[in-house]
Design a protein around this motif. Structure first.
Motif, short mmCIF file in Angstrom:
data_model
loop_
_atom_site.label_atom_id
_atom_site.label_comp_id
_atom_site.label_asym_id
_atom_site.label_seq_id
_atom_site.Cartn_x
_atom_site.Cartn_y
_atom_site.Cartn_z
N ILE A 114 0.86 -1.20 0.00
CA ILE A 114 0.00 0.00 0.00
C ILE A 114 0.90 1.25 0.00
O ILE A 114 0.74 2.16 -0.82
CB ILE A 114 -0.94 0.01 1.23
N VAL A 115 1.88 1.23 0.91
CA VAL A 115 2.78 2.39 1.04
C VAL A 115 3.53 2.63 -0.28
O VAL A 115 3.61 3.75 -0.77
CB VAL A 115 3.77 2.15 2.21
N ALA A 116 4.04 1.54 -0.87
CA ALA A 116 4.82 1.68 -2.11
C ALA A 116 3.97 2.29 -3.23
O ALA A 116 4.43 3.12 -4.02
CB ALA A 116 5.37 0.32 -2.54
N SER A 117 2.70 1.89 -3.27
CA SER A 117 1.81 2.39 -4.32
C SER A 117 1.64 3.91 -4.18
O SER A 117 1.71 4.64 -5.17
CB SER A 117 0.47 1.67 -4.20
N PHE A 118 1.45 4.39 -2.95
CA PHE A 118 1.30 5.84 -2.75
C PHE A 118 2.63 6.58 -2.92
O PHE A 118 2.66 7.72 -3.38
CB PHE A 118 0.67 6.13 -1.38
N ARG A 231 -6.61 0.58 -8.62
CA ARG A 231 -6.26 -0.18 -9.84
C ARG A 231 -4.85 -0.72 -9.75
O ARG A 231 -4.58 -1.84 -10.16
CB ARG A 231 -6.42 0.71 -11.07
N ASP A 232 -3.96 0.07 -9.17
CA ASP A 232 -2.58 -0.39 -9.01
C ASP A 232 -2.53 -1.58 -8.06
O ASP A 232 -1.83 -2.56 -8.30
CB ASP A 232 -1.74 0.78 -8.45
N PHE A 233 -3.32 -1.50 -6.99
CA PHE A 233 -3.23 -2.51 -5.94
C PHE A 233 -4.05 -3.76 -6.24
O PHE A 233 -3.60 -4.88 -5.99
CB PHE A 233 -3.69 -1.89 -4.61
N LYS A 239 -13.82 -1.30 -10.85
CA LYS A 239 -14.68 -0.11 -10.79
C LYS A 239 -14.71 0.37 -9.34
O LYS A 239 -14.56 -0.44 -8.42
CB LYS A 239 -16.10 -0.48 -11.20
N LEU A 240 -14.91 1.67 -9.15
CA LEU A 240 -15.01 2.21 -7.79
C LEU A 240 -16.35 2.86 -7.58
O LEU A 240 -16.93 3.42 -8.51
CB LEU A 240 -13.91 3.26 -7.53
N ILE A 258 -14.93 -1.18 -3.95
CA ILE A 258 -14.38 -1.58 -5.26
C ILE A 258 -15.22 -2.75 -5.78
O ILE A 258 -15.75 -3.53 -4.99
CB ILE A 258 -12.90 -2.00 -5.18
N SER A 259 -15.32 -2.86 -7.09
CA SER A 259 -16.03 -4.02 -7.64
C SER A 259 -15.22 -5.25 -7.26
O SER A 259 -13.99 -5.21 -7.26
CB SER A 259 -16.17 -3.89 -9.15
#
Ligand code: DAH
Length: 337
Positions: A114-118, A231-233, A239-240, A258-259
């Motif tokens: 999660i941290v890496a994505s942000f 989408r990254d994670f 879809k959101l 999220i879907s």
């Protein structure tokens, strides 16, 4: 032309070298130097044929003797550098002992992802204490003392009017107090709530909050950021859905679904046939929160969001019971290589 004296001199020199040699290769080099094909003693022996018969015998005997002495000395010295004798009970054909590598705990692994994505979106990391004051956990976040929203949190109070933080949102207040906008941070950390342990709840868990404050920040920025993260994670096709919600520190507030990444929204066990999975809370930072940290809330706006790491890990890895994440049964943990 060499004499017997030369042979003795060469032998003495070679034996001294053998005596001080420190390794097998050194001994081999001495062998080459004196008794190899072009070695000194070998060369002396080659001159024998040019000597008168009467000298040849004694000289030849001396040179041969020198050669044998040196060979013996080298062979003995080599023993010193031989490795230990092989253990006759050692079976090199048996399979070896495999040293198993450790694995990163699924909670840390999920939090790290999660941290890496942000971080890839330019968020910096901010940290705060696990033991908080009422001010940072509640008041600075716009919970007045008698506000019923405080009942949403089952707080562990500790001595001295302190408490174990019930969310990582206090780090938002601490950070905004210290720095001037623009600010763009995430705040991964431990949180505590006095909840009965069940398949979904534990009294300690982890959250990652995030916030961005600058001039002209809008809800569209929040949506863009969260769509990019989800989408990254979870996967590109997601879809959101932003559902209106309430938090004292955001206005307006929303919860994000999220879907379902397992059934693509068709309905399955994981999403309890809803097609949607709830994953985080978010909103536009309430102007009261910005005013309390000394920001001009007419000039600056910001968004914030917060998510539970365990909840996301359970969903992502399709684990049915949060307790598995805390019991640390190695057979369970090892599956998260
Ligand atoms: N602190 C909230 C909780 O623990 C989650 C949350 C919601 C954090 C909205 C936020 C936010 O920063 O904007 O339930």
């Amino acid at each position: 032309m060499s004499g017997i004296g030369d042979v003795h001199r060469i032998l003495a020199e070679a034996l001294a070298a053998v005596g001080s040699a420190q390794s097998r290769p050194e001994l081999e080099a001495i062998g080459v130097k004196y008794i190899g094909r072009k070695g000194e003693i070998t060369s002396v022996l080659k001159t024998l044929k040019d000597l008168p018969l009467e000298e040849r015998k004694a000289f030849g005997a001396a040179a041969n003797e020198a050669k044998v002495k040196l060979e013996t000395a080298i062979a003995e010295a080599v023993q010193k550098f031989a490795g230990p004798a092989l253990d006759p009970t050692f079976d090199p054909t048996l399979p070896g002992i495999v040293h198993r590598l450790g694995v990163i705990h699924p909670i840390n692994k999920t939090m790290g992802q999660i941290v890496a994505s942000f971080q890839r979106m330019g968020f910096a990391i901010a940290k705060g204490p696990d033991i908080e004051t009422d001010y940072y956990n509640f008041e600075g976040l716009n919970f007045p003392p008698d506000h019923p929203a405080r009942d949403m949190q089952d707080t562990f109070y500790v001595e001295g009017g302190l408490l174990l933080r019930t969310h990582t949102t206090p780090v938002q207040v601490r950070t905004l107090e210290k720095v001037k906008p623009p600010v763009k941070c995430i705040t991964p950390g431990k949180t505590f709530r006095n909840e009965a342990i069940s398949t979904r709840a534990y009294y300690v868990f982890h959250q990652v909050d995030g916030f961005l404050v600058d001039e002209g920040v809008t809800m569209a920025d929040l949506k863009g950021c969260l769509v990019a993260f989800c989408r990254d994670f979870f996967g590109e096709k997601l879809k959101l859905r932003f559902r209106p919600s309430y938090f004292p520190f955001t206005e307006p507030s929303a919860e994000v679904d999220i879907s379902c990444f397992l059934c693509n929204g068709k309905g399955c066990q994981l999403c309890k046939f809803a097609g949607w999975l709830e994953i985080l809370g978010c909103g536009m930072i309430d102007p009261n929160v910005l005013a309390k940290v000394g920001y001009d809330s007419e000039k600056y706006t910001g968004y914030a969001f917060g998510m539970g790491v365990e909840r996301i890990a359970l969903l992502k890895y399709m684990v049915k019971d949060i307790r598995l994440l805390y019991e640390n049964d190695i057979r369970f943990i090892r599956q998260f290589l």
